[in-house]
Every structure is written in C-alpha cells, then in structure tokens.
Design an enzyme around this catalytic site. Structure first.
Site, PDB file in Angstrom:
ATOM      1  N   GLY A  17      -9.279 -36.162  31.586  1.00  0.00           N
ATOM      2  CA  GLY A  17     -10.496 -35.358  31.508  1.00  0.00           C
ATOM      3  C   GLY A  17     -11.686 -35.905  32.274  1.00  0.00           C
ATOM      4  CB  SER A  18     -12.174 -38.417  34.956  1.00  0.00           C
ATOM      5  OG  SER A  18     -11.460 -37.923  36.062  1.00  0.00           O
ATOM      6  CG  ASN A  19     -12.062 -33.697  38.054  1.00  0.00           C
ATOM      7  OD1 ASN A  19     -12.896 -33.680  38.952  1.00  0.00           O
ATOM      8  ND2 ASN A  19     -10.856 -34.215  38.196  1.00  0.00           N
ATOM      9  CG  MET A  97      -0.949 -31.658  35.069  1.00  0.00           C
ATOM     10  SD  MET A  97      -1.279 -31.634  36.858  1.00  0.00           S
ATOM     11  CE  MET A  97      -2.434 -32.971  37.000  1.00  0.00           C
ATOM     12  NE  ARG A  98       2.266 -26.975  29.965  1.00  0.00           N
ATOM     13  CZ  ARG A  98       3.545 -27.124  29.626  1.00  0.00           C
ATOM     14  NH1 ARG A  98       4.425 -26.195  29.947  1.00  0.00           N
ATOM     15  NH2 ARG A  98       3.944 -28.174  28.953  1.00  0.00           N
ATOM     16  CG  ASN A 114      -6.582 -26.105  40.410  1.00  0.00           C
ATOM     17  OD1 ASN A 114      -6.743 -26.832  39.425  1.00  0.00           O
ATOM     18  ND2 ASN A 114      -5.646 -26.334  41.311  1.00  0.00           N
ATOM     19  CG  HIS A 116      -4.435 -29.617  44.909  1.00  0.00           C
ATOM     20  ND1 HIS A 116      -3.406 -29.645  43.988  1.00  0.00           N
ATOM     21  CD2 HIS A 116      -3.945 -30.160  46.056  1.00  0.00           C
ATOM     22  CE1 HIS A 116      -2.334 -30.173  44.565  1.00  0.00           C
ATOM     23  NE2 HIS A 116      -2.636 -30.498  45.809  1.00  0.00           N
TER      24      HIS A 116
HETATM   25  C1  GAR Z   1      -7.233 -34.743  39.151  1.00  0.00           C
HETATM   26  O1  GAR Z   1      -7.057 -35.668  40.200  1.00  0.00           O
HETATM   27  C2  GAR Z   1      -6.924 -33.349  39.617  1.00  0.00           C
HETATM   28  O2  GAR Z   1      -7.285 -33.118  40.936  1.00  0.00           O
HETATM   29  C3  GAR Z   1      -5.435 -33.303  39.434  1.00  0.00           C
HETATM   30  O3  GAR Z   1      -5.212 -33.952  38.211  1.00  0.00           O
HETATM   31  C4  GAR Z   1      -6.208 -34.962  38.039  1.00  0.00           C
HETATM   32  C5  GAR Z   1      -6.825 -34.795  36.657  1.00  0.00           C
HETATM   33  O4  GAR Z   1      -7.671 -35.857  36.373  1.00  0.00           O
HETATM   34  N1  GAR Z   1      -4.962 -31.959  39.403  1.00  0.00           N
HETATM   35  C6  GAR Z   1      -3.806 -31.596  39.939  1.00  0.00           C
HETATM   36  O5  GAR Z   1      -3.033 -32.374  40.465  1.00  0.00           O
HETATM   37  C7  GAR Z   1      -3.499 -30.108  39.834  1.00  0.00           C
HETATM   38  N2  GAR Z   1      -2.324 -29.784  40.571  1.00  0.00           N
HETATM   39  P1  GAR Z   1      -8.700 -35.767  35.150  1.00  0.00           P
HETATM   40  O6  GAR Z   1      -7.905 -35.366  33.913  1.00  0.00           O
HETATM   41  O7  GAR Z   1      -9.236 -37.165  35.043  1.00  0.00           O
HETATM   42  O8  GAR Z   1      -9.759 -34.759  35.505  1.00  0.00           O
END
Ligand code: GAR
Length: 213
Positions: A17-19, A97-98, A114, A116
């Site tokens: 969940g850092s984003n 991730m789905r 999203n 990526h």
């Molecule tokens: C992030 O790097 C995001 O870009 C990636 O998962 C990570 C989640 O990090 N998303 C994907 O790969 C989607 N296909 P977070 O939970 O720390 O935000």
C-alpha cells in the site's frame, strides 16, 4: 466528466500500500484535492488495509473467489456495490494484482486508473521491473493509465522514466521505480479530479499541468 463527486476516490490494492499512502499523504498535505472514501483488498492481511485502518478510512477484504488472476462474479459484484455505496467517482488501482472484467469496467467506464511499474507498452503484466532487468533495458519507468479490457493496455495518462543501473537487483530497481510512482500518481490524480484531462480514444491531453505551477 463533470460531476460533483469527482474528488471521491475508491482504492483497490493487494499489497503493502505504499502508493495508497503516497496518495493519502498528498491529500493530507493539501496537494491533492480528493478524498479516499473506501479501500478494498483481495488479500486479507494486506498492508494496504492496515494503512486504511490507521487513517480511519472504511476498508474491506473482499474474498476474490476461485480464480487466480481475476475476481469471481460475486467478488466483482461485492466490489461494485461497496464502491457505489461509498459514492466514489474514480476507482484507483494501487498495486491491485487482478484483471478487472466486463461488469466492473462497465460500472465505472473510463473512471478506473492504474499505475504500472514500467514504460508501457513494454513489460505489461506481473513483476515488470524483473522483466526490465532481464531484458537489460537502460531505462524503464512508471505509467499511469486508464483501465480497459486488456492487460495494461488502456489509454496512457502519464509516464516517467527511471534509469536501470548496471548493478541493480530486482529490489533496488523496484525501490527506484516506487519512488517515481509516489511522485507521479498523486500528480496524475490531481489533474484527473480537477478535470484537466481531455481523453479521446488513446489520446489523453493535459490542458494544464498543476505540477508545473
Ligand atoms: C507497485 O509497484 C505497482 O506499480 C505495482 O505493484 C506495486 C504495488 O506497491 N502494480 C503492478 O504491478 C500492477 N500490474 P504498493 O502496494 O506499495 O503500492
């Protein structure tokens, strides 16, 4: 786009969940004029749910059902119900991730975003930073895009390059990409919720970028 709930965001995530935290911090600092109304996760013990709890934001684990790469019909219906009840306009995927399917895409048509961890269309799908490392590109990066029926194929809203170092590991490269993500996602969301994007098909034009101000 012209709705009085445009500032209301729902978040979907599967990981730490850092984003989401970067988005929430941008809201709290006054940079991003939005509010996170709800956080949903398909992973019961995901860090993103703990962050939501710490910030007193409504949050739910939604059991994804029997498939590995998508939500089953009842999980999808539950997500749609929860998001609608919370009155969100934008659905923001933050490490979800789905793949989202028809009913979900129709319920929030052109309102799902999203992030990526690559410069799309290079390296769609899972572990994009490992794909970049394996390919030995010199630059990879971050893409924020609208979600359509494909995997990471929707209209691109913004991208930011990230260099790949000779001695990078999967961990160091993903960390550098994540730092770019934490800058780019709040910036794009700011432009979205304030109606600065004009989107026609694959062409997303920014009328005025607040980041420059
Ligand atoms: C992030 O790097 C995001 O870009 C990636 O998962 C990570 C989640 O990090 N998303 C994907 O790969 C989607 N296909 P977070 O939970 O720390 O935000």
């Amino acid at each position: 786009m012209g709705s009085d709930n445009q500032h209301k965001i729902g978040i979907l995530g599967s990981g730490k969940g850092s984003n989401f935290l970067a988005i929430q911090n941008s809201i709290r600092s006054g940079y991003l004029p939005a509010s996170v109304e709800i956080v949903l996760s398909d992973v019961e013990n995901a860090g993103i749910l703990t962050i939501a709890q710490d910030h007193h934001i409504p949050h739910h684990f939604v059991n994804p059902g029997r498939f590995r790469s998508r939500l089953d019909e009842s999980a999808e219906a539950e997500c749609i119900r929860l998001l609608r009840e919370s009155g969100v306009y934008w659905v923001v995927l933050a490490g979800f991730m789905r793949v989202l399917k028809g009913a979900f895409l129709e319920a929030f048509a052109d309102r799902i975003v999203n992030i990526h961890p690559s410069l799309l269309p290079s390296f769609p799908g899972l572990h994009a930073w490992e794909q970049a490392l394996d390919y030995r590109v010199k630059y990879t990066g971050v893409t924020v895009h609208l979600v359509d029926r494909g995997v990471d194929t929707g209209t691109i809203l913004a991208q930011h390059p990230v260099p790949v170092m000779d001695d990078d590991t999967s961990l160091t490269l993903h960390q550098r990409i994540q730092q770019a993500e934490w800058q780019l996602y709040p910036r794009v969301l700011k432009n979205l919720v304030t109606g600065r994007y004009s989107v026609r098909g694959r062409n997303a034009v920014l009328k005025e970028d607040h980041f420059q101000a």
